[in-house]
Design a protein around this motif. Structure first.
Motif, PDB file in Angstrom:
ATOM      1  N   VAL A 125       0.833  -1.203   0.000  1.00 53.21           N
ATOM      2  CA  VAL A 125       0.000   0.000   0.000  1.00 53.21           C
ATOM      3  C   VAL A 125       0.867   1.253   0.000  1.00 53.21           C
ATOM      4  O   VAL A 125       0.570   2.228  -0.705  1.00 53.21           O
ATOM      5  CB  VAL A 125      -0.956  -0.001   1.210  1.00 53.21           C
ATOM      6  N   ARG A 126       1.963   1.241   0.733  1.00 55.15           N
ATOM      7  CA  ARG A 126       2.865   2.396   0.760  1.00 55.15           C
ATOM      8  C   ARG A 126       3.487   2.622  -0.617  1.00 55.15           C
ATOM      9  O   ARG A 126       3.583   3.764  -1.076  1.00 55.15           O
ATOM     10  CB  ARG A 126       3.948   2.212   1.825  1.00 55.15           C
ATOM     11  N   ILE A 127       3.901   1.546  -1.271  1.00 60.52           N
ATOM     12  CA  ILE A 127       4.444   1.682  -2.627  1.00 60.52           C
ATOM     13  C   ILE A 127       3.393   2.288  -3.545  1.00 60.52           C
ATOM     14  O   ILE A 127       3.678   3.184  -4.355  1.00 60.52           O
ATOM     15  CB  ILE A 127       4.908   0.311  -3.162  1.00 60.52           C
ATOM     16  N   LEU A 128       2.164   1.819  -3.420  1.00 57.87           N
ATOM     17  CA  LEU A 128       1.059   2.311  -4.236  1.00 57.87           C
ATOM     18  C   LEU A 128       0.876   3.815  -4.052  1.00 57.87           C
ATOM     19  O   LEU A 128       0.807   4.571  -5.030  1.00 57.87           O
ATOM     20  CB  LEU A 128      -0.224   1.565  -3.864  1.00 57.87           C
ATOM     21  N   ALA A 129       0.791   4.245  -2.804  1.00 56.15           N
ATOM     22  CA  ALA A 129       0.545   5.657  -2.516  1.00 56.15           C
ATOM     23  C   ALA A 129       1.739   6.536  -2.901  1.00 56.15           C
ATOM     24  O   ALA A 129       1.569   7.606  -3.499  1.00 56.15           O
ATOM     25  CB  ALA A 129       0.214   5.829  -1.038  1.00 56.15           C
ATOM     26  N   GLU A 130       2.931   6.084  -2.565  1.00 55.79           N
ATOM     27  CA  GLU A 130       4.123   6.889  -2.852  1.00 55.79           C
ATOM     28  C   GLU A 130       4.391   7.001  -4.348  1.00 55.79           C
ATOM     29  O   GLU A 130       5.057   7.948  -4.788  1.00 55.79           O
ATOM     30  CB  GLU A 130       5.343   6.294  -2.146  1.00 55.79           C
ATOM     31  N   SER A 131       3.880   6.067  -5.123  1.00 61.42           N
ATOM     32  CA  SER A 131       4.083   6.089  -6.582  1.00 61.42           C
ATOM     33  C   SER A 131       2.910   6.718  -7.322  1.00 61.42           C
ATOM     34  O   SER A 131       2.939   6.823  -8.556  1.00 61.42           O
ATOM     35  CB  SER A 131       4.294   4.664  -7.097  1.00 61.42           C
ATOM     36  N   SER A 132       1.874   7.134  -6.596  1.00 59.83           N
ATOM     37  CA  SER A 132       0.640   7.564  -7.260  1.00 59.83           C
ATOM     38  C   SER A 132       0.820   8.844  -8.069  1.00 59.83           C
ATOM     39  O   SER A 132       0.248   8.981  -9.160  1.00 59.83           O
ATOM     40  CB  SER A 132      -0.492   7.720  -6.247  1.00 59.83           C
ATOM     41  N   ASN A 133       1.608   9.777  -7.561  1.00 60.91           N
ATOM     42  CA  ASN A 133       1.819  11.017  -8.320  1.00 60.91           C
ATOM     43  C   ASN A 133       2.590  10.735  -9.602  1.00 60.91           C
ATOM     44  O   ASN A 133       2.291  11.311 -10.655  1.00 60.91           O
ATOM     45  CB  ASN A 133       2.554  12.054  -7.473  1.00 60.91           C
ATOM     46  N   ASP A 134       3.589   9.844  -9.535  1.00 59.59           N
ATOM     47  CA  ASP A 134       4.326   9.473 -10.747  1.00 59.59           C
ATOM     48  C   ASP A 134       3.390   8.835 -11.774  1.00 59.59           C
ATOM     49  O   ASP A 134       3.516   9.080 -12.980  1.00 59.59           O
ATOM     50  CB  ASP A 134       5.458   8.501 -10.411  1.00 59.59           C
TER      51      ASP A 134
END
Length: 473
Positions: A125-134
């Protein structure tokens, strides 16, 4: 004469060498003799599934220098992604900054975990959120235009037009730009993963002509979608949903990719959790407020035109109640006061509800017993409820509206396990060499509940991770 023979031999030798050196744009078979016998091909990366996650994975792998084949069993690309009419969830974007409405990465993680009842894998989930802007910025780079839904700031939606269609227009254009680096084969169904030692090295596929082909690959990406069109698989893991309908799904997601991965040792998680819609109509789900809003709510009746449950139950509790009824369906009935609400208006427009001046006329149009429906509505309007409903409405003001609904799978939150590198893992959490996955076939991102928009985000985030890592030599 001897001189002519020598000259002829030299010409033949030069021709043979030239033929051997001739380049080709096609993937080369591992062994020509084996290719003739077994119809075998070789490629860098094989992607199974041509929906959102599969397209992103294939594009990314090709951009990283790999030769890619995407096989899609349907006659067209798109999967369930192409029918998505909503948008993407993303955090800390320029849209949030411009609007002065924060939705941070930490907000994103918290909302995802809480919606999933803290069952999701927080690392993923953290990877998902941290990559969402990219992911959002990548879509913008493809020419797509978005705006913020200021009432629900996790939503980023198209400025205009249909979201899923726009995605695939952009993906198809990208595939064209990549030329012979990526090949798409439609009407081509993967049937089995090939394992040598402990490594997945390709798959058996069957083309439109019915012939089996073995495609060897350095890596395989599973992007076959969920179980939306596999009610028996849903019922196997959660008997409460046995017999669910599939009217909210495209024809493709029938669970074969999940089964193929499990057959080679893939782990699974959250298998009892599926996002079900109790009031589904073809391609649309009616919001439950039309039957449970205090003072306004309509009713549910079965094929005998009688109420059978408390309409204010939670959506996932309503599903099995409807599935117990004849033909596993029910009918939503409400009046013009509900029709005037936002969800009532949407239900009439998108759920193709039938309008009638009287309850009796509505019953006839729905194929129900008119006298029995009249009796059911009158009893409800008296304000007493045998099913324990505490918030009663009334169905009194014409015109009246009704439609048949069928509990249907909306999203498969269960699936195979992956790690942060999108490698498929076994039951012990160890990666299975050569096998990657992305999209709805994956479990671990949603648990017991899903934020709408996270699914198209995870197609991009983990599709890119899978494609990049599958390309690594």
């Amino acid at each position: 004469m001897k001189k002519k023979i020598l000259i002829l031999a030299a010409v033949m030798l030069i021709s043979l060498l030239a033929a051997c050196a001739k380049p080709t744009a096609q993937p080369q078979p591992v062994n020509n003799e084996k290719n003739e016998k077994n119809n075998e091909e070789a490629i860098d990366v094989l992607v199974v599934g041509g929906g959102g996650a599969g397209m992103v994975a294939g594009i990314t792998a090709a951009e990283n220098g790999s030769k890619v084949i995407i096989v899609e069993k349907m006659p067209m690309l798109g999967g369930n992604t192409i029918i998505s009419a909503t948008g993407i969830t993303a955090s800390d974007t320029d849209l949030h900054k411009q609007a002065g409405i924060p939705f941070t990465v930490e907000d994103h993680i918290k909302k995802t975990m809480e919606t999933g009842k803290n069952l999701p894998d927080e690392k993923l989930v953290r990877i998902l959120a941290e990559s969402s802007n990219d992911a959002y910025q990548w879509l913008v780079s493809l020419g797509l235009k978005y705006k913020l839904d200021e009432k629900e700031p996790w939503w980023i939606i198209p400025v205009e037009g249909h979201y899923g269609r726009q995605l695939f227009d952009a993906y198809n254009k990208k595939v064209e730009e990549l030329g012979d680096k990526i090949e798409i084969r439609l009407d081509t169904k993967a049937t089995e993963l090939i394992v040598e030692g402990d490594k997945v090295v390709g798959a058996k596929v069957v083309g439109k002509d019915g012939k089996e082909i073995i495609i060897k690959a350095n890596a395989v990406v599973m992007a076959t979608g969920g179980f939306g069109n596999a009610p028996e698989l849903i019922g196997e893991y959660n008997p409460k949903y046995a017999g669910a309908h599939n009217i909210m799904s495209t024809a493709g997601p029938t669970g074969e990719g999940f089964k193929m991965a499990v057959a080679v040792g893939a782990g699974t998680r959250d298998m009892e959790h599926h996002q079900m819609r109790p009031l589904a109509t073809p391609g649309y789900w009616i919001r439950e407020t039309v039957i449970n809003e205090e003072g306004l709510g309509g009713i549910l009746v079965n094929a005998s035109a009688v109420r059978f449950t408390n309409e204010t139950l939670k959506p996932l509790e309503l599903v099995p109640e409807i599935l117990k009824q004849q033909d596993r369906i029910a009918y939503v009935v409400f009046d013009s006061e509900v029709a005037a609400t936002k969800n009532g208006t949407s239900a009439i427009k998108n759920g193709k509800m039938i309008e009638a001046a009287t309850i009796e006329e509505l019953a006839e149009k729905l194929g129900l017993d008119a006298a029995k429906l009249r009796e059911t509505v009158d009893k409800y309007n008296e304000g007493t409820d045998e099913f324990g409903r505490s918030t009663m409405g009334k169905v009194t003001v014409g015109p009246f509206y009704g439609v048949k609904v069928a509990p249907s799978s909306h999203y498969t939150m269960a699936g195979i396990t992956i790690n942060e590198n999108a490698q498929v893992t076994n039951e012990a959490g160890e990666p299975i060499p050569g096998l990657y996955a992305a999209g709805e076939v994956v479990g671990g991102l949603y648990g017991a509940g899903r934020i709408a928009g996270n699914n198209t985000l995870d197609d991009i985030v983990f599709g890119k991770i899978a494609g990049k890592n599958a390309s690594a030599k």
